[in-house]
Design a protein around this motif. Structure first.
Motif, PDB file in Angstrom:
ATOM      1  N   MET A   1       0.838  -1.173   0.000  1.00 53.67           N
ATOM      2  CA  MET A   1       0.000   0.000   0.000  1.00 53.67           C
ATOM      3  C   MET A   1       0.882   1.235   0.000  1.00 53.67           C
ATOM      4  N   GLU A   2       0.528   2.199  -0.796  1.00 55.32           N
ATOM      5  CA  GLU A   2       1.228   3.466  -0.842  1.00 55.32           C
ATOM      6  C   GLU A   2       0.912   4.245   0.427  1.00 55.32           C
ATOM      7  N   HIS A   3       1.947   4.736   1.093  1.00 56.96           N
ATOM      8  CA  HIS A   3       1.735   5.479   2.331  1.00 56.96           C
ATOM      9  C   HIS A   3       1.419   6.932   2.029  1.00 56.96           C
ATOM     10  N   PRO A   4       0.568   7.535   2.834  1.00 55.02           N
ATOM     11  CA  PRO A   4       0.237   8.943   2.621  1.00 55.02           C
ATOM     12  C   PRO A   4       1.429   9.837   2.920  1.00 55.02           C
ATOM     13  N   ALA A   5       1.396  11.035   2.385  1.00 51.18           N
ATOM     14  CA  ALA A   5       2.446  12.004   2.667  1.00 51.18           C
ATOM     15  C   ALA A   5       2.445  12.311   4.165  1.00 51.18           C
ATOM     16  N   GLN A   6       3.615  12.416   4.733  1.00 52.61           N
ATOM     17  CA  GLN A   6       3.715  12.726   6.157  1.00 52.61           C
ATOM     18  C   GLN A   6       3.279  14.162   6.413  1.00 52.61           C
ATOM     19  N   ILE A   7       2.663  14.383   7.537  1.00 50.32           N
ATOM     20  CA  ILE A   7       2.174  15.699   7.901  1.00 50.32           C
ATOM     21  C   ILE A   7       3.088  16.255   8.987  1.00 50.32           C
ATOM     22  N   GLY A   8       3.779  17.320   8.683  1.00 49.78           N
ATOM     23  CA  GLY A   8       4.653  17.944   9.666  1.00 49.78           C
ATOM     24  C   GLY A   8       5.975  17.205   9.810  1.00 49.78           C
ATOM     25  N   HIS A   9       6.963  17.901  10.259  1.00 49.77           N
ATOM     26  CA  HIS A   9       8.291  17.325  10.380  1.00 49.77           C
ATOM     27  C   HIS A   9       8.389  16.300  11.508  1.00 49.77           C
ATOM     28  N   ASN A  10       7.513  16.356  12.488  1.00 51.96           N
ATOM     29  CA  ASN A  10       7.621  15.444  13.631  1.00 51.96           C
ATOM     30  C   ASN A  10       6.682  14.244  13.531  1.00 51.96           C
ATOM     31  N   SER A  11       6.051  14.014  12.378  1.00 54.96           N
ATOM     32  CA  SER A  11       5.139  12.877  12.248  1.00 54.96           C
ATOM     33  C   SER A  11       5.826  11.647  11.674  1.00 54.96           C
ATOM     34  N   LYS A  12       7.080  11.779  11.289  1.00 53.52           N
ATOM     35  CA  LYS A  12       7.810  10.653  10.719  1.00 53.52           C
ATOM     36  C   LYS A  12       7.844   9.502  11.719  1.00 53.52           C
ATOM     37  N   ASP A  13       7.570   8.330  11.232  1.00 55.17           N
ATOM     38  CA  ASP A  13       7.577   7.103  12.037  1.00 55.17           C
ATOM     39  C   ASP A  13       6.473   7.050  13.085  1.00 55.17           C
ATOM     40  N   ARG A  14       5.500   7.935  13.033  1.00 55.93           N
ATOM     41  CA  ARG A  14       4.356   7.872  13.935  1.00 55.93           C
ATOM     42  C   ARG A  14       3.267   7.039  13.289  1.00 55.93           C
ATOM     43  N   SER A  15       2.470   6.402  14.113  1.00 54.25           N
ATOM     44  CA  SER A  15       1.410   5.563  13.560  1.00 54.25           C
ATOM     45  C   SER A  15       0.152   5.685  14.404  1.00 54.25           C
ATOM     46  N   VAL A  16      -0.942   5.225  13.818  1.00 55.17           N
ATOM     47  CA  VAL A  16      -2.222   5.176  14.511  1.00 55.17           C
ATOM     48  C   VAL A  16      -2.732   3.748  14.439  1.00 55.17           C
ATOM     49  N   GLN A  17      -3.368   3.297  15.496  1.00 59.37           N
ATOM     50  CA  GLN A  17      -3.960   1.968  15.504  1.00 59.37           C
ATOM     51  C   GLN A  17      -5.471   2.120  15.526  1.00 59.37           C
ATOM     52  N   ILE A  18      -6.140   1.372  14.638  1.00 59.64           N
ATOM     53  CA  ILE A  18      -7.594   1.438  14.548  1.00 59.64           C
ATOM     54  C   ILE A  18      -8.180   0.036  14.615  1.00 59.64           C
ATOM     55  N   THR A  19      -9.458  -0.019  14.941  1.00 61.29           N
ATOM     56  CA  THR A  19     -10.229  -1.252  14.857  1.00 61.29           C
ATOM     57  C   THR A  19     -11.143  -1.113  13.650  1.00 61.29           C
ATOM     58  N   VAL A  20     -11.160  -2.130  12.803  1.00 62.31           N
ATOM     59  CA  VAL A  20     -12.022  -2.129  11.621  1.00 62.31           C
ATOM     60  C   VAL A  20     -13.092  -3.193  11.831  1.00 62.31           C
ATOM     61  N   ARG A  21     -14.335  -2.814  11.556  1.00 61.12           N
ATOM     62  CA  ARG A  21     -15.445  -3.757  11.640  1.00 61.12           C
ATOM     63  C   ARG A  21     -16.169  -3.783  10.295  1.00 61.12           C
ATOM     64  N   LEU A  22     -16.505  -4.985   9.861  1.00 55.80           N
ATOM     65  CA  LEU A  22     -17.177  -5.170   8.573  1.00 55.80           C
ATOM     66  C   LEU A  22     -18.578  -5.720   8.796  1.00 55.80           C
ATOM     67  N   PHE A  23     -19.550  -5.160   8.084  1.00 54.94           N
ATOM     68  CA  PHE A  23     -20.939  -5.578   8.219  1.00 54.94           C
ATOM     69  C   PHE A  23     -21.552  -5.887   6.861  1.00 54.94           C
ATOM     70  N   ASN A  24     -22.585  -6.695   6.882  1.00 53.51           N
ATOM     71  CA  ASN A  24     -23.452  -6.969   5.742  1.00 53.51           C
ATOM     72  C   ASN A  24     -22.674  -7.413   4.506  1.00 53.51           C
ATOM     73  N   SER A  25     -23.008  -6.834   3.345  1.00 52.37           N
ATOM     74  CA  SER A  25     -22.403  -7.282   2.094  1.00 52.37           C
ATOM     75  C   SER A  25     -20.899  -7.022   2.053  1.00 52.37           C
ATOM     76  N   VAL A  26     -20.410  -6.056   2.796  1.00 54.07           N
ATOM     77  CA  VAL A  26     -18.967  -5.806   2.832  1.00 54.07           C
ATOM     78  C   VAL A  26     -18.268  -7.018   3.452  1.00 54.07           C
ATOM     79  N   ALA A  27     -18.805  -7.523   4.543  1.00 52.50           N
ATOM     80  CA  ALA A  27     -18.228  -8.707   5.189  1.00 52.50           C
ATOM     81  C   ALA A  27     -18.382  -9.947   4.310  1.00 52.50           C
TER      82      ALA A  27
END
Length: 108
Positions: A1-27
């Motif tokens: 996956m292509e990574h998005p452009a970093q935002i700000g000089h101090n965001s390098k190597d920072r990450s976010v963790q999310i929970t993904v839930r799939l419902f109905n026809s998507v699942a």
């Protein structure tokens, strides 16, 4: 996956963790994925990046909820996939469902 452009000089190597839930026809049309999963992405990642990373069928996306809130504009087909995710977000993807109690409406 292509990574998005970093935002700000101090965001390098920072990450976010999310929970993904799939419902109905998507699942149903994503048998390679569990109904709920945890993912880590770089800061600045958008919903579009998540959709592409998980290979979700765009034709099935009808509703996207972040932390229980619909992020669409209210117009059919306008899903606001350019919205950035934040650390700890619960992102739910759903296909079309009738919004009635007990009829399969997603609960996040």
């Amino acid at each position: 996956m292509e990574h998005p452009a970093q935002i700000g000089h101090n965001s390098k190597d920072r990450s976010v963790q999310i929970t993904v839930r799939l419902f109905n026809s998507v699942a149903m049309n994503s048998p390679h994925l569990p109904a709920q999963l945890e993912r880590t992405y770089p800061v600045g990642t958008t919903i579009d990046h998540v959709v592409r990373d998980l290979s979700l069928p765009r034709k099935d996306l009808f509703l996207i909820l972040i932390n229980g809130r619909d992020i669409s504009s209210g117009r059919v087909g306008d899903l606001n996939i350019s919205r950035e995710i934040e650390d700890g977000d619960i992102v739910a993807f759903s296909g079309p469902v009738p919004y009635s109690y007990g009829y399969g409406a997603p609960v996040v």
